[in-house]
Design an enzyme around this catalytic site. Structure first.
Site, PDB file in Angstrom:
ATOM      1  N   ILE A  27       8.474   5.195  11.753  1.00 14.42           N
ATOM      2  CA  ILE A  27       8.291   3.916  12.457  1.00 14.42           C
ATOM      3  C   ILE A  27       9.657   3.311  12.802  1.00 14.42           C
ATOM      4  O   ILE A  27       9.881   2.812  13.918  1.00 14.42           O
ATOM      5  CB  ILE A  27       7.481   2.911  11.598  1.00 14.42           C
ATOM      6  CG1 ILE A  27       6.118   3.503  11.223  1.00 14.42           C
ATOM      7  CG2 ILE A  27       7.301   1.594  12.344  1.00 14.42           C
ATOM      8  CD1 ILE A  27       5.364   2.723  10.150  1.00 14.42           C
ATOM      9  N   ASP A  71      19.857   4.313   6.061  1.00 12.41           N
ATOM     10  CA  ASP A  71      18.810   5.263   5.677  1.00 12.41           C
ATOM     11  C   ASP A  71      19.463   6.362   4.839  1.00 12.41           C
ATOM     12  O   ASP A  71      20.552   6.819   5.162  1.00 12.41           O
ATOM     13  CB  ASP A  71      18.166   5.870   6.955  1.00 12.41           C
ATOM     14  CG  ASP A  71      16.815   6.512   6.689  1.00 12.41           C
ATOM     15  OD1 ASP A  71      16.749   7.437   5.858  1.00 12.41           O
ATOM     16  OD2 ASP A  71      15.832   6.097   7.325  1.00 12.41           O
ATOM     17  N   GLY A 100      13.783  10.594   6.423  1.00 13.04           N
ATOM     18  CA  GLY A 100      14.151  10.386   7.829  1.00 13.04           C
ATOM     19  C   GLY A 100      14.795  11.641   8.398  1.00 13.04           C
ATOM     20  O   GLY A 100      15.107  12.572   7.661  1.00 13.04           O
ATOM     21  N   ALA A 111      11.606   2.778   2.309  1.00 15.31           N
ATOM     22  CA  ALA A 111      10.753   2.662   1.129  1.00 15.31           C
ATOM     23  C   ALA A 111      10.386   4.028   0.593  1.00 15.31           C
ATOM     24  O   ALA A 111      10.491   5.037   1.298  1.00 15.31           O
ATOM     25  CB  ALA A 111       9.460   1.914   1.496  1.00 15.31           C
ATOM     26  N   SER A 169       2.009  -3.407   3.491  1.00 11.73           N
ATOM     27  CA  SER A 169       0.942  -2.427   3.711  1.00 11.73           C
ATOM     28  C   SER A 169      -0.429  -3.009   3.369  1.00 11.73           C
ATOM     29  O   SER A 169      -0.541  -3.889   2.493  1.00 11.73           O
ATOM     30  CB  SER A 169       1.218  -1.223   2.809  1.00 11.73           C
ATOM     31  OG  SER A 169       0.084  -0.414   2.714  1.00 11.73           O
ATOM     32  N   TYR A 219       2.226   1.877  -5.514  1.00  6.76           N
ATOM     33  CA  TYR A 219       2.812   1.628  -4.182  1.00  6.76           C
ATOM     34  C   TYR A 219       2.345   0.256  -3.663  1.00  6.76           C
ATOM     35  O   TYR A 219       3.164  -0.564  -3.217  1.00  6.76           O
ATOM     36  CB  TYR A 219       2.392   2.753  -3.233  1.00  6.76           C
ATOM     37  CG  TYR A 219       2.693   2.481  -1.779  1.00  6.76           C
ATOM     38  CD1 TYR A 219       3.987   2.566  -1.281  1.00  6.76           C
ATOM     39  CD2 TYR A 219       1.668   2.143  -0.888  1.00  6.76           C
ATOM     40  CE1 TYR A 219       4.253   2.317   0.067  1.00  6.76           C
ATOM     41  CE2 TYR A 219       1.928   1.911   0.453  1.00  6.76           C
ATOM     42  CZ  TYR A 219       3.215   1.992   0.929  1.00  6.76           C
ATOM     43  OH  TYR A 219       3.476   1.741   2.255  1.00  6.76           O
ATOM     44  N   ARG A 256      -8.936  11.692  -3.648  1.00  7.15           N
ATOM     45  CA  ARG A 256      -7.647  11.482  -4.321  1.00  7.15           C
ATOM     46  C   ARG A 256      -7.580  10.109  -4.984  1.00  7.15           C
ATOM     47  O   ARG A 256      -8.062   9.117  -4.429  1.00  7.15           O
ATOM     48  CB  ARG A 256      -6.498  11.598  -3.316  1.00  7.15           C
ATOM     49  CG  ARG A 256      -6.316  13.002  -2.792  1.00  7.15           C
ATOM     50  CD  ARG A 256      -5.196  13.077  -1.831  1.00  7.15           C
ATOM     51  NE  ARG A 256      -5.365  12.141  -0.722  1.00  7.15           N
ATOM     52  CZ  ARG A 256      -4.575  12.090   0.344  1.00  7.15           C
ATOM     53  NH1 ARG A 256      -3.554  12.900   0.435  1.00  7.15           N
ATOM     54  NH2 ARG A 256      -4.795  11.225   1.317  1.00  7.15           N
ATOM     55  N   GLU A 257      -6.941  10.085  -6.151  1.00  8.47           N
ATOM     56  CA  GLU A 257      -6.789   8.819  -6.870  1.00  8.47           C
ATOM     57  C   GLU A 257      -5.906   7.862  -6.062  1.00  8.47           C
ATOM     58  O   GLU A 257      -4.951   8.292  -5.418  1.00  8.47           O
ATOM     59  CB  GLU A 257      -6.136   9.089  -8.224  1.00  8.47           C
ATOM     60  CG  GLU A 257      -6.552   8.105  -9.288  1.00  8.47           C
ATOM     61  CD  GLU A 257      -5.882   8.427 -10.606  1.00  8.47           C
ATOM     62  OE1 GLU A 257      -5.525   7.489 -11.306  1.00  8.47           O
ATOM     63  OE2 GLU A 257      -5.709   9.631 -10.884  1.00  8.47           O
TER      64      GLU A 257
HETATM   65  N1  LIG Z   1       3.104   5.014   7.928  1.00  4.08           N
HETATM   66  C1  LIG Z   1       2.176   4.176   7.522  1.00  4.08           C
HETATM   67  O1  LIG Z   1       0.987   4.407   7.723  1.00  4.08           O
HETATM   68  C2  LIG Z   1       2.569   2.899   6.822  1.00  4.08           C
HETATM   69  C3  LIG Z   1       1.528   2.013   6.453  1.00  4.08           C
HETATM   70  C4  LIG Z   1       1.868   0.847   5.803  1.00  4.08           C
HETATM   71  C5  LIG Z   1       3.187   0.544   5.540  1.00  4.08           C
HETATM   72  N2  LIG Z   1       4.165   1.417   5.897  1.00  4.08           N
HETATM   73  C6  LIG Z   1       5.553   1.072   5.586  1.00  4.08           C
HETATM   74  O2  LIG Z   1       6.334   1.185   6.750  1.00  4.08           O
HETATM   75  C7  LIG Z   1       7.673   1.538   6.395  1.00  4.08           C
HETATM   76  C8  LIG Z   1       8.128   2.738   7.201  1.00  4.08           C
HETATM   77  O3  LIG Z   1       7.309   3.843   6.860  1.00  4.08           O
HETATM   78  P1  LIG Z   1       7.245   5.215   7.672  1.00  4.08           P
HETATM   79  O4  LIG Z   1       5.836   5.596   7.767  1.00  4.08           O
HETATM   80  O5  LIG Z   1       8.076   5.108   8.896  1.00  4.08           O
HETATM   81  O6  LIG Z   1       7.887   6.200   6.610  1.00  4.08           O
HETATM   82  P2  LIG Z   1       9.232   7.087   6.661  1.00  4.08           P
HETATM   83  O7  LIG Z   1       9.300   7.787   5.357  1.00  4.08           O
HETATM   84  O8  LIG Z   1       9.275   7.896   7.895  1.00  4.08           O
HETATM   85  O9  LIG Z   1      10.354   5.966   6.743  1.00  4.08           O
HETATM   86  C9  LIG Z   1      10.999   5.442   5.605  1.00  4.08           C
HETATM   87  C10 LIG Z   1      12.491   5.702   5.740  1.00  4.08           C
HETATM   88  O10 LIG Z   1      13.144   5.143   4.603  1.00  4.08           O
HETATM   89  C11 LIG Z   1      14.142   6.066   4.165  1.00  4.08           C
HETATM   90  N3  LIG Z   1      14.342   5.836   2.728  1.00  4.08           N
HETATM   91  C12 LIG Z   1      13.478   6.109   1.719  1.00  4.08           C
HETATM   92  N4  LIG Z   1      14.032   5.771   0.532  1.00  4.08           N
HETATM   93  C13 LIG Z   1      15.241   5.260   0.802  1.00  4.08           C
HETATM   94  C14 LIG Z   1      16.310   4.745  -0.007  1.00  4.08           C
HETATM   95  N5  LIG Z   1      16.207   4.679  -1.347  1.00  4.08           N
HETATM   96  N6  LIG Z   1      17.448   4.315   0.604  1.00  4.08           N
HETATM   97  C15 LIG Z   1      17.580   4.378   1.957  1.00  4.08           C
HETATM   98  N7  LIG Z   1      16.615   4.868   2.772  1.00  4.08           N
HETATM   99  C16 LIG Z   1      15.472   5.300   2.203  1.00  4.08           C
HETATM  100  C17 LIG Z   1      13.584   7.454   4.479  1.00  4.08           C
HETATM  101  O11 LIG Z   1      14.595   8.436   4.615  1.00  4.08           O
HETATM  102  C18 LIG Z   1      12.844   7.199   5.782  1.00  4.08           C
HETATM  103  O12 LIG Z   1      13.656   7.452   6.908  1.00  4.08           O
HETATM  104  C19 LIG Z   1       7.667   1.765   4.885  1.00  4.08           C
HETATM  105  O13 LIG Z   1       8.126   0.597   4.248  1.00  4.08           O
HETATM  106  C20 LIG Z   1       6.195   1.993   4.577  1.00  4.08           C
HETATM  107  O14 LIG Z   1       5.884   1.646   3.254  1.00  4.08           O
HETATM  108  C21 LIG Z   1       3.890   2.587   6.527  1.00  4.08           C
END
Ligand SMILES: NC(=O)c1ccc[n+]([C@@H]2O[C@H](COP(=O)([O-])OP(=O)(O)OC[C@H]3O[C@@H](n4cnc5c(N)ncnc54)[C@H](O)[C@@H]3O)[C@@H](O)[C@H]2O)c1
Length: 306
Positions: A12, A31, A36, A74, A116, A139, A263-264
Site C-alpha cells: 500500500i 522501510d 517491501g 508494521a 485495521s 495484531y 485458521r485461528e
Molecule cells: N493489506 C491489508 O489488507 C491491510 C489491512 C489493514 C491494515 N493494513 C495495514 O496497512 C499497512 C501497510 O500494509 P501492507 O499491506 O502494505 O503491508 P506491507 O508488508 O507490504 O507493508 C509494510 C511495510 O513495512 C515495512 N516494515 C515492516 N516492519 C518494519 C520495521 N520494523 N521497520 C521498518 N519497516 C518495516 C515492510 O518492509 C513493508 O514494506 C500496515 O500497517 C498494515 O497493518 C493492511
C-alpha cells in the site's frame, strides 16, 4: 510538502508514494525492506533502509523535518502475531510510540496511521466506527493500542492525527506468498494452475477494498478528517466462495478449491460502513470488486511474463 512514509516500499505504501509524487509532494521513505521491495520504490525518492526501532530513525526526523508522517510500516501478519506476540508489539506498538515522540520533538503537523478492521473482532452487522472494539488477535490488539497512544499524544501534546481502519486491501503489488492477501494468493495459484486452498467452509466474508483507493484515503487525510478514526472499506461483504467464483470467471481453472481447517485469529464476517469516510474524508471507493480484480489480474499476468 515533505511527507515521511513509513512502509513506503510495501504494497500500500508504495502506491501512496506514487500518488504523493503525482500530486507534487515530496515523499521520503522509511522501510527496512523486510516485506517491501526495491522495485516498488520510484527512482529518485529518498529512501532510508532502517528498522522503525533503530536509534537512527530520530536522525531522519532531525535531518528531514517532515511536515506530515504517514505511518504504514508494521508487522502485518495475524498468524505471526499469534506465534510471536512480543515481536508484533515491539514493531507495531513501540515503533508507533517512537514515531509519535519524534513527531512532537520535530514539530510534525499531522500523523496519519494505518489501522485495521482487526480492532473490531467478531461482529455480525456492518461495522460503524463507534461500536466497541474487541480484537481477537495480537495484531488487532497492537493496532488498537497504537490508536490509543495516538489519541493520547493528541490530547497531551496536540498532535493532529487521522486513524484509518482498513478492510481487506487487495491490488497490484500485493505479495502472493505467506504475507499476501487471499486475492493475490488465489490469482497466483490460478495462473500457475495450482489448487487453491480455502480455510474453513468459505462462507466467511470479507470487505475487499482496492489499494489505489486506500492510497487515496491517506492522501485525502493530509487535509481532511483531523482527529478522526475512519473505516476504509467498501461497505460490501463477499464470501471467499463468491470471491473464488468471481476470479474463476476471469481465470477459468480445471481445479476445484481444497478446503482446509479454519485458521485461528480469523474473523468470520467483515463489512465496514464507509459513511464517515465520505462525510469527513470526502472518500468513497472508486473501484468495485470486479473492476479491481480485473486490474489486479492484469498486473499478476504481466509480472509472470517479465
Ligand atoms: N493489506 C491489508 O489488507 C491491510 C489491512 C489493514 C491494515 N493494513 C495495514 O496497512 C499497512 C501497510 O500494509 P501492507 O499491506 O502494505 O503491508 P506491507 O508488508 O507490504 O507493508 C509494510 C511495510 O513495512 C515495512 N516494515 C515492516 N516492519 C518494519 C520495521 N520494523 N521497520 C521498518 N519497516 C518495516 C515492510 O518492509 C513493508 O514494506 C500496515 O500497517 C498494515 O497493518 C493492511
Amino acid at each position: 510538502m515533505k511527507i515521511l512514509v513509513t512502509g513506503g516500499a510495501g504494497f500500500i505504501g508504495s502506491q501512496l508514494v506514487d500518488l504523493l509524487l503525482a500530486e507534487g509532494h515530496t515523499p521520503i521513505i522509511l522501510d527496512n525492506f523486510s516485506n517491501g521491495r526495491e522495485e516498488n520504490v520510484p527512482t529518485g525518492v529518498k529512501t532510508y533502509k532502517k528498522n522503525l526501532l533503530s536509534k537512527k530513525v530520530e536522525k531522519i526526523f532531525k535531518k528531514e523535518k517532515p511536515e506530515i508522517v504517514i505511518h504504514l510500516a508494521a508487522q502485518v501478519s495475524v498468524a505471526k502475531s499469534l506465534e510471536n506476540p512480543a515481536e508484533d508489539a515491539a514493531v507495531n506498538v513501540l515503533g508507533t510510540v517512537k514515531l509519535l515522540e519524534y513527531s512532537i520533538k520535530y514539530d510534525v503537523k499531522k500523523f496519519i496511521f494505518s489501522s485495521s478492521s482487526a480492532v473490531y473482532g467478531y461482529t455480525n452487522e456492518a461495522i460503524h466506527e463507534e461500536i466497541p472494539t474487541n480484537p481477537i488477535s495480537f495484531y488487532g490488539t497492537s493496532k488498537l493500542v497504537s490508536e490509543n497512544y495516538i489519541k493520547l499524544f493528541h490530547r497531551l501534546y496536540e498532535l493532529p492525527y487521522t486513524i484509518l481502519r482498513y478492510a481487506n486491501v487487495y491490488g497490484p503489488r500485493q505479495r502472493s506468498d505467506g504475507e499476501g492477501g487471499v486475492i493475490s494468493i488465489f490469482i497466483e495459484q490460478l495462473l500457475s494452475n495450482e489448487t487453491p486452498v480455502i480455510f474453513g467452509d468459505g462462507n466467511q466474508t470479507r470487505d475487499f477494498v482496492y489499494a489505489g483507493d486506500v492510497a487515496r484515503a491517506n492522501f485525502l487525510a493530509i487535509t481532511n478528517a483531523d482527529n478522526q478514526t475512519i473505516n476504509i472499506g467498501s461497505n460490501t461483504q463477499t464470501s471467499i466462495n463468491q470471491l473464488y467464483t468471481l476470479l474463476s470467471n476471469h481465470l477459468p481453472s480445471s481445479h476445484q478449491p481444497r478446503y482446509e481447517e479454519k485458521r485461528e485469529g480469523d474473523i468470520l464476517h467483515s463489512q465496514l460502513s464507509n459513511v464517515k469516510a465520505l462525510q469527513h474524508l470526502k472518500w468513497e471507493p472508486h473501484f468495485d470488486l470486479d473492476a479491481g480484480l480485473g486490474t489486479t489480474i492484469e498486473y499478476f499476468k504481466n509480472k509472470k511474463e517479465e
